[in-house]
Write a protein that holds these residues in place. Structure first.
Motif, PDB file in Angstrom:
ATOM      1  N   SER A  11       0.739  -1.224   0.200  1.00 39.60           N
ATOM      2  CA  SER A  11      -0.096  -0.045  -0.137  1.00 39.60           C
ATOM      3  C   SER A  11       0.844   1.216   0.561  1.00 39.60           C
ATOM      4  N   GLY A  12      -0.016   2.398   0.310  1.00 40.28           N
ATOM      5  CA  GLY A  12       1.047   3.585  -0.008  1.00 40.28           C
ATOM      6  C   GLY A  12       0.742   3.773   1.484  1.00 40.28           C
ATOM      7  N   TRP A  13       1.874   5.084   1.406  1.00 40.20           N
ATOM      8  CA  TRP A  13       1.800   6.001   2.775  1.00 40.20           C
ATOM      9  C   TRP A  13       0.274   5.722   4.038  1.00 40.20           C
ATOM     10  N   GLY A  14      -0.511   5.933   3.182  1.00 46.19           N
ATOM     11  CA  GLY A  14      -1.954   5.973   3.744  1.00 46.19           C
ATOM     12  C   GLY A  14      -2.616   5.170   4.458  1.00 46.19           C
ATOM     13  N   ARG A  15      -2.103   3.505   3.963  1.00 46.00           N
ATOM     14  CA  ARG A  15      -1.984   2.348   4.407  1.00 46.00           C
ATOM     15  C   ARG A  15      -3.619   2.163   3.898  1.00 46.00           C
ATOM     16  N   TYR A  16      -4.066   2.838   2.289  1.00 47.11           N
ATOM     17  CA  TYR A  16      -5.313   2.645   1.248  1.00 47.11           C
ATOM     18  C   TYR A  16      -5.037   3.145   0.528  1.00 47.11           C
ATOM     19  N   TRP A  48       4.385   6.921  11.469  1.00 48.42           N
ATOM     20  CA  TRP A  48       3.716   7.831  12.029  1.00 48.42           C
ATOM     21  C   TRP A  48       2.480   7.406  11.606  1.00 48.42           C
ATOM     22  N   ASN A  49       2.359   6.493  10.377  1.00 51.45           N
ATOM     23  CA  ASN A  49       1.193   6.218   9.778  1.00 51.45           C
ATOM     24  C   ASN A  49       0.308   5.040  10.371  1.00 51.45           C
ATOM     25  N   ARG A  50       0.778   4.515  10.627  1.00 47.74           N
ATOM     26  CA  ARG A  50       0.284   3.973  11.940  1.00 47.74           C
ATOM     27  C   ARG A  50      -0.907   4.677  12.602  1.00 47.74           C
ATOM     28  N   MET A  51      -0.612   5.493  13.311  1.00 52.53           N
ATOM     29  CA  MET A  51      -1.807   5.953  14.309  1.00 52.53           C
ATOM     30  C   MET A  51      -2.683   6.044  13.355  1.00 52.53           C
ATOM     31  N   TYR A  52      -3.446   5.644  12.564  1.00 50.89           N
ATOM     32  CA  TYR A  52      -4.536   5.867  11.949  1.00 50.89           C
ATOM     33  C   TYR A  52      -5.298   5.203  12.002  1.00 50.89           C
ATOM     34  N   GLY A  53      -4.829   3.839  12.884  1.00 48.66           N
ATOM     35  CA  GLY A  53      -4.958   2.315  12.748  1.00 48.66           C
ATOM     36  C   GLY A  53      -5.138   1.558  11.233  1.00 48.66           C
ATOM     37  N   GLU A  54      -5.313   0.587  11.249  1.00 49.02           N
ATOM     38  CA  GLU A  54      -5.570   0.011  10.681  1.00 49.02           C
ATOM     39  C   GLU A  54      -6.184  -0.033   9.405  1.00 49.02           C
ATOM     40  N   SER A  55      -7.303   0.818   9.298  1.00 48.38           N
ATOM     41  CA  SER A  55      -8.025   1.051   7.937  1.00 48.38           C
ATOM     42  C   SER A  55      -6.900   2.373   7.154  1.00 48.38           C
ATOM     43  N   GLY A  56      -6.389   2.956   7.470  1.00 48.45           N
ATOM     44  CA  GLY A  56      -5.508   3.743   7.013  1.00 48.45           C
ATOM     45  C   GLY A  56      -6.006   5.961   6.800  1.00 48.45           C
ATOM     46  N   SER A  96       4.161   8.393  -1.265  1.00 50.13           N
ATOM     47  CA  SER A  96       2.940   8.656  -2.047  1.00 50.13           C
ATOM     48  C   SER A  96       1.790   7.832  -1.522  1.00 50.13           C
ATOM     49  N   TYR A  97       1.367   8.529  -0.719  1.00 51.77           N
ATOM     50  CA  TYR A  97       0.387   8.315  -0.077  1.00 51.77           C
ATOM     51  C   TYR A  97      -1.141   7.086  -0.416  1.00 51.77           C
ATOM     52  N   GLY A  98      -1.793   7.218  -1.319  1.00 51.39           N
ATOM     53  CA  GLY A  98      -2.687   6.530  -2.497  1.00 51.39           C
ATOM     54  C   GLY A  98      -2.299   5.346  -2.700  1.00 51.39           C
ATOM     55  N   ASP A  99      -2.953   5.738  -4.492  1.00 52.28           N
ATOM     56  CA  ASP A  99      -1.950   4.227  -5.136  1.00 52.28           C
ATOM     57  C   ASP A  99      -0.811   4.829  -6.348  1.00 52.28           C
ATOM     58  N   ALA A 100      -0.362   5.400  -6.035  1.00 53.88           N
ATOM     59  CA  ALA A 100       0.656   5.936  -7.483  1.00 53.88           C
ATOM     60  C   ALA A 100       1.638   4.671  -7.038  1.00 53.88           C
ATOM     61  N   SER A 101       1.594   4.815  -6.297  1.00 53.20           N
ATOM     62  CA  SER A 101       2.786   3.485  -6.555  1.00 53.20           C
ATOM     63  C   SER A 101       2.547   2.043  -6.953  1.00 53.20           C
TER      64      SER A 101
END
Ligand code: FAD
Length: 452
Positions: free
Chosen positions: A8-13, A312-320, A48-53
């Protein structure tokens, strides 16, 4: 050797099952491209946060982290030649002690050169220097035909400007020649000013920006009414040796990278409720008592405060989470930002401090994000109502002639994307020429309907 892993990207979604290869040599990279005619995508550090990579099905994601050799450095011109998998952190560790800094840097040093060029990244100096493409002297690009093509603003220039900001869709960048910036110290002379609302923030940007190379504001996007837009503005320039405390003057280029803590597990959903975020933002704003503060700080706390906590992106939980970043043309910025902040507040979807920054004129990349005006970036956890909120925000941005940053995006729709990126047709003409069979694609490109 190919393997299958979830990426996944950095946003985990979103997370997609991917067939990946991790070549160590450029010849192996070429073998994968020549292999079987299936789609291919290069991936750098996945920042990158989303699905670009991401490349969801029927193709190979090429992880570039082993293609990370620094090849040469010319101390007369400051030009570093390196493989595309080199991270900015590695460049800083080698070159800051020698008196060189990155010409443009994002808010994390954990990105690769390839990823930086593929999105023509911008930094806190965009109002002065533009994006990183202004400092890229040359790239080597492995194309769908298996050839390596040298591109620069003077050679194969159309392909150069389609690749810079082309999100990996014109080929694989294997090598980058980047002009570094000379510095005298590893420190930044910083001035922080408090703005009580958006009018104040705009006025302070206008007044102080001409005096500083770097500027950015952290804005409390949950403050409303008279406080709407209250923020901390940070201005900075590279400090000179005589500005350092006496102790530091012995070793002005001494660079000690920050590495403090990591978040060892995902926080449970719900920890980031609207109340906790509101309380945090209030505390942050109150942290600095004085309206105007000056200090000399290290490179890491000034440029990379978030890197101090690993993952630190894990701070938002599994849903990202998603990061919504838009830029609005100057004449629409003030009203547009007010409208956007109100939309975020009405949605009740909490967001931590957001980043506000003034941008300079657009850069040469055909799909480049910046345009002259203000950019706002805010993180939003993935909860019910997110899709509706983003659809509304995207419509507001498009109506006001702005655009959202594809490096952060996972939700934009094809029609809104086309409206925001009018140079797409010109870009597609080049794509048709270099990659007629659409070998280079991504989950994001498929979602946005980008194909020759
Ligand atoms: C905390 C944080 C702060 C950030 N701050 C900023 C900021 O201030 N300004 C800014 O502009 N961005 C910012 N970003 C976004 C980031 O700079 C970009 O998303 C960048 O592209 C990430 O680089 P990467 O190496 O992780 O690439 P990835 O995320 O792995 O890939 C990004 C894109 O680059 C392509 N790509 C990667 N390597 C290659 C290659 N060798 N050849 C061709 N294409 C390639 C991929 O296909 C993909 O389309 C930030 C991100 C984070 C997490």
């Amino acid at each position: 050797m190919a393997e299958r892993i979830d990426l996944s990207g950095w946003g985990r979604y979103p997370t997609v099952e991917s067939r990946v290869e991790r070549p160590e040599k450029r010849t192996a990279l070429r073998d994968v491209v020549n292999q079987d005619g299936n789609p291919v995508l290069a991936r750098g550090a996945g920042r990158s946060y989303g699905d670009a990579s991401l490349l969801d099905s029927g193709g190979t994601t090429l992880l570039t982290d082993r293609l990370n050799r620094m090849l040469s450095f010319d101390s007369d011109t400051g030009v570093l030649r390196a493989e595309a998998g080199v991270r900015l952190r590695e460049i800083l560790e080698v070159f800051v002690p020698r008196g060189w800094f990155l010409p443009v840097t994002p808010g994390t040093k954990e990105v690769t050169l390839g990823g930086a060029v593929a999105f023509d990244i911008h930094g806190k100096n965009h109002h002065r220097d533009g994006g990183i493409s202004n400092f890229v002297r040359e790239i080597e690009l492995l194309t769908a035909g298996g050839e390596t093509v040298t591109c620069s603003p003077a050679q194969n220039e159309k392909l150069f400007w389609a690749t810079v900001s082309g999100a990996g869709l014109t080929g694989i960048i294997t090598e980058v020649a980047l002009e570094l910036r000379p510095i005298e110290t590893a420190y930044v002379a910083e001035r922080t000013l408090k703005a009580q609302d958006l009018d104040d923030a705009f006025a302070l940007f206008e007044e102080h920006e001409p005096n500083y190379l770097y500027s950015v504001a952290w804005i409390d996007c949950l403050a409303s009414g008279d406080s709407l837009g209250r923020s901390h503005l940070m201005f900075g320039r590279h400090a000179t040796p005589d500005e350092l405390p006496t102790k530091r003057q012995q070793d002005p280029l001494g660079y000690e990278p920050d590495h403090l803590a990591s978040l060892p597990f995902d926080l449970p959903e719900g920890v980031l409720s609207e109340h906790t975020v509101k309380a945090f933002n209030k505390l942050y704003y109150a942290r600095q008592r004085k309206r105007d503060k000056r200090e000399v700080v290290g490179i890491d706390p000034f440029f990379y405060p978030l890197d101090a906590i690993d993952d630190w992106n894990r701070m938002y939980g599994e849903s990202g989470f998603v990061q919504f970043q838009c830029v609005l043309p100057m004449e629409e910025s003030y009203d547009g930002l007010k409208e956007i902040l109100a939309e975020v507040q009405d949605s009740g979807l909490a967001s931590f401090l957001a980043v506000l920054k003034r941008m300079g004129p657009p850069d040469g990349g055909l799909l480049t994000f910046p345009t002259e005006g203000y950019t706002l970036a805010l993180d939003i956890p993935r909860r019910d109502g997110l899709e509706d909120l983003l659809r509304d925000l995207h419509e507001t941005v498009a109506r006001r002639g702005g655009r959202v940053y594809l490096a952060k995006d996972a939700y934009l729709r094809p029609d809104t994307f086309r409206e925001m990126y009018p140079a797409l047709e010109e870009w597609l003409e080049i794509k048709r020429r270099v990659d007629p069979e659409n070998r280079f694609t991504s989950t994001q490109a498929r979602r946005l309907g980008i194909e020759p």
